[in-house]
Design an enzyme around this catalytic site. Structure first.
Site, mmCIF file in Angstrom:
data_model
loop_
_atom_site.group_PDB
_atom_site.id
_atom_site.type_symbol
_atom_site.label_atom_id
_atom_site.label_comp_id
_atom_site.label_asym_id
_atom_site.label_seq_id
_atom_site.Cartn_x
_atom_site.Cartn_y
_atom_site.Cartn_z
ATOM 1 N N GLU A 90 28.349 -20.416 4.653
ATOM 2 C CA GLU A 90 27.608 -21.585 5.134
ATOM 3 C C GLU A 90 26.294 -21.817 4.397
ATOM 4 O O GLU A 90 25.708 -22.899 4.478
ATOM 5 C CB GLU A 90 27.340 -21.448 6.634
ATOM 6 N N GLU A 121 38.807 -0.022 7.695
ATOM 7 C CA GLU A 121 37.412 0.277 7.987
ATOM 8 C C GLU A 121 37.093 1.760 7.878
ATOM 9 O O GLU A 121 35.929 2.146 7.799
ATOM 10 C CB GLU A 121 37.031 -0.225 9.380
#
Length: 309
Positions: A90, A121
């Protein structure tokens, strides 16, 4: 047949504990459930406020890196990685920054943005490998993990530190010690989740607040705004042209016609048009003043006033 996990880790973090305020949440009405969740969410801003000094240090490191021609990297897994990816994406349309200023690294790659990738992870070597491929000395690396222990993230931070990058970690575990290679620990105490262990809730909300504040403050410090207006955007289509003219009118108090003419003369560069209108200098001098002041509108205006005096 039930699959037995290859590795079991018991995470000692407030986010994994049962919340005494929501033990009967499954007996509540719909409004009761939403009210209980909302009550927990209201605790998040105060928890974030308590770590603002640490966030400020991270902002200063990021500003220093970007001013030096380096980059900012986000490393996260699961919700943390998705939020980091969103924040980085963004910034380009919001502040017209180069697409490689903020780089988001997500455990498991692009596929893991939509669905979980097994053991991604837990792979500290994968995090370190991504650092070796993309992080340079002088960069700033921000890791995010609700538990404070995600191996992929910690592996990346340790490797980044060894490469000469500044590092920070946003963690939802205030009891955890500062991991090796972390310059700034931002440990947010949002407490037990409304649903035990569901860190996409308060822990995720805290991370979103911190990321938005961190990146926005970095952009402000780098002169990507004037006052509280987005003046770094360029008018590349009709909608954005309308927005830039509105911003020019807000900042200068001048007519739509004057602002439109200035934007055309500045070839769609909102900052140049703004400095031109506020200073009375021609577009060429406005552009030179901005270039000499790293794109800061207020500094450019000050320099033109000094020259005129």
């Amino acid at each position: 047949m039930m699959t037995v996990p290859r590795q079991v880790v018991h995470v000692d973090s407030p986010t994994e504990q049962r919340n005494p305020r929501t033990t009967d949440i499954d007996l509540m009405s719909t409004m009761g459930i939403l009210g209980a969740i909302n009550a927990e969410d209201r605790r998040v801003p105060e928890a974030v406020a308590a770590v603002l000094p640490q966030v400020a240090r991270a902002v200063d490191f990021a500003v220093e890196a970007l001013r030096s021609g380096n980059r900012v990297h986000y490393f996260g897994a699961g919700t943390s990685g998705r939020l980091a990816t969103l924040d980085a994406a963004e910034l380009v349309p919001t502040f017209n920054v180069p697409s490689d200023w903020f780089i988001a690294h997500h455990a498991g790659g692009a596929r893991a943005l939509r669905q979980a990738v097994e053991d991604a992870e837990d792979n500290a070597k994968a995090g370190a490998a991504e650092v070796a491929e993309s992080v340079a000395p002088g960069d700033f690396v921000l890791g995010l993990t609700a538990s404070g222990r995600t191996p992929y993230v910690l592996g990346a931070l340790a490797a980044a530190s060894r490469r000469g990058a500044r590092t920070a970690l946003v963690s939802g575990n205030p009891a955890a010690v500062t991991p090796p290679g972390v310059d700034v620990l931002i440990a947010v105490d949002t407490g037990p989740e409304a649903i035990a262990g569901s860190t996409r809730m308060k822990a995720g909300t805290a991370q979103k607040i911190i990321l938005t504040a961190f990146s926005t403050a970095t952009m402000i410090k780098l002169g990507r705004t004037y006052s509280n207006l987005m003046v770094s955007m360029r008018a590349t289509n009709a909608k954005l042209r309308g927005r830039t003219i509105r911003i020019l009118r807000e900042a200068t108090g001048m007519s739509m016609a004057d602002c439109s003419d200035a934007l055309t003369e500045a070839d769609g560069d909102l900052k140049v048009a703004l400095v031109h209108l506020l200073s009375g200098e021609d577009v060429a001098n406005a552009a030179k003043a901005l270039a000499a002041n790293d794109g800061h509108v207020r500094k450019a205006l000050d320099s033109l006033r000094v020259r005129a005096s």
